[in-house]
Design a protein around this motif. Sequence first.
Motif, PDB file in Angstrom:
ATOM      1  N   ARG A  14      -6.692  12.224  70.163  1.00 33.54           N
ATOM      2  CA  ARG A  14      -6.133  10.875  69.949  1.00 33.54           C
ATOM      3  C   ARG A  14      -5.521  10.346  71.237  1.00 33.54           C
ATOM      4  NH1 ARG A  14      -1.883   8.657  70.529  1.00 33.54           N
ATOM      5  NH2 ARG A  14      -1.000  10.695  71.004  1.00 33.54           N
ATOM      6  N   SER A  16      -3.592   6.683  73.069  1.00 33.55           N
ATOM      7  CA  SER A  16      -3.083   5.323  72.917  1.00 33.55           C
ATOM      8  C   SER A  16      -4.120   4.385  73.526  1.00 33.55           C
ATOM      9  CB  SER A  16      -1.757   5.161  73.666  1.00 33.55           C
ATOM     10  OG  SER A  16      -0.756   5.906  73.011  1.00 33.55           O
ATOM     11  N   ARG A  18      -5.092   0.495  74.583  1.00 32.33           N
ATOM     12  CA  ARG A  18      -4.425  -0.779  74.914  1.00 32.33           C
ATOM     13  C   ARG A  18      -5.404  -1.911  75.203  1.00 32.33           C
ATOM     14  NH1 ARG A  18      -1.512   3.497  77.288  1.00 32.33           N
ATOM     15  NH2 ARG A  18       0.640   3.647  76.524  1.00 32.33           N
ATOM     16  N   TYR A  69       6.801  -4.297  76.606  1.00 31.30           N
ATOM     17  CA  TYR A  69       5.797  -3.525  77.328  1.00 31.30           C
ATOM     18  C   TYR A  69       4.607  -3.347  76.395  1.00 31.30           C
ATOM     19  CZ  TYR A  69       3.520   0.321  79.839  1.00 31.30           C
ATOM     20  OH  TYR A  69       2.594   1.111  80.478  1.00 31.30           O
ATOM     21  N   PHE A  72      -0.296  -6.700  75.607  1.00 37.26           N
ATOM     22  CA  PHE A  72      -1.719  -6.513  75.303  1.00 37.26           C
ATOM     23  C   PHE A  72      -2.000  -6.579  73.801  1.00 37.26           C
ATOM     24  CE2 PHE A  72       0.341  -2.367  75.712  1.00 37.26           C
ATOM     25  CZ  PHE A  72      -0.003  -1.769  74.518  1.00 37.26           C
ATOM     26  N   ILE A 118       4.163   0.577  69.869  1.00 34.55           N
ATOM     27  CA  ILE A 118       4.944  -0.351  70.685  1.00 34.55           C
ATOM     28  C   ILE A 118       6.420  -0.102  70.385  1.00 34.55           C
ATOM     29  CG2 ILE A 118       5.422  -2.794  71.200  1.00 34.55           C
ATOM     30  CD1 ILE A 118       2.626  -1.841  72.086  1.00 34.55           C
ATOM     31  N   GLY A 119       7.067   0.531  71.358  1.00 35.05           N
ATOM     32  CA  GLY A 119       8.485   0.838  71.167  1.00 35.05           C
ATOM     33  C   GLY A 119       9.367  -0.173  71.875  1.00 35.05           C
ATOM     34  N   THR A 155      -3.808  12.173  78.473  1.00 34.99           N
ATOM     35  CA  THR A 155      -2.523  12.126  79.168  1.00 34.99           C
ATOM     36  C   THR A 155      -2.037  13.570  79.310  1.00 34.99           C
ATOM     37  OG1 THR A 155      -1.640  11.684  76.976  1.00 34.99           O
ATOM     38  CG2 THR A 155      -1.799   9.815  78.473  1.00 34.99           C
ATOM     39  N   ARG A 157       0.356  16.941  79.261  1.00 30.09           N
ATOM     40  CA  ARG A 157       1.349  17.525  78.362  1.00 30.09           C
ATOM     41  C   ARG A 157       2.081  18.638  79.104  1.00 30.09           C
ATOM     42  NH1 ARG A 157       0.295  13.492  76.072  1.00 30.09           N
ATOM     43  NH2 ARG A 157      -0.056  13.157  73.851  1.00 30.09           N
TER      44      ARG A 157
END
Length: 167
Positions: A14, A16, A18, A69, A72, A118-119, A155, A157
Amino acid sequence: MIEPEEFLKFLKERRSIRAYLDKMISDDEIEMILEAGRWSPSASNKQPWEFIVIKDREFIIKVAKAASYGRFIKEAPVLIAIIGKTRISPKWYIIDTSLVTMNMMLMAWSLGIGTCWIGAMNREKARQILELKDSDYVATILPFGYIKGNIPLPTSRKSKEEIFKEI
Ligand SMILES: Cc1cc2nc3c(=O)[nH]c(=O)nc-3n(C[C@H](O)[C@H](O)[C@H](O)COP(=O)(O)O)c2cc1C
């Protein structure tokens, strides 16, 4: 039950997403994402949440302005705002809505639909645009859309050695 190795692979794959294609996702897919959220666990099973599906293009552009942030998200064909009902579960609404978010993100990934948590957003602005009560908490506004371009590289880890402990 899902085959465990397959499930771990799914979790690791999985990403993220954008960038989204300008193509509506189906109502059945939206329904499955909502169902994944509805079946999330919650403290004392209080389910302190509501989900708002936003498909109207003008409204999407308006609400995207609250995402600091995450501008998008205005490119996504569908947004789902996850609202925490603070009065229903004052102590746990943030954790409970976070679990909803993860469930929806995983459901979307299994459907080949991209999303991104989206935090960073102006929650007060989002609350006003969505015409919510003062006591409502905008946990996140998730964008959903078919993935545009290549899936981003994994990404990084932290290593197992760094974070796994045993006593
Ligand atoms: C609580 C939380 C808040 C986040 N907020 C944002 C955000 O505001 N904007 C954004 O582009 N990504 C946001 N992200 C996505 C993270 O940047 C992303 O999950 C992380 O870099 C790991 O990448 P991956 O999801 O592809 O594995 C958020 C993720 C989490 C869990």
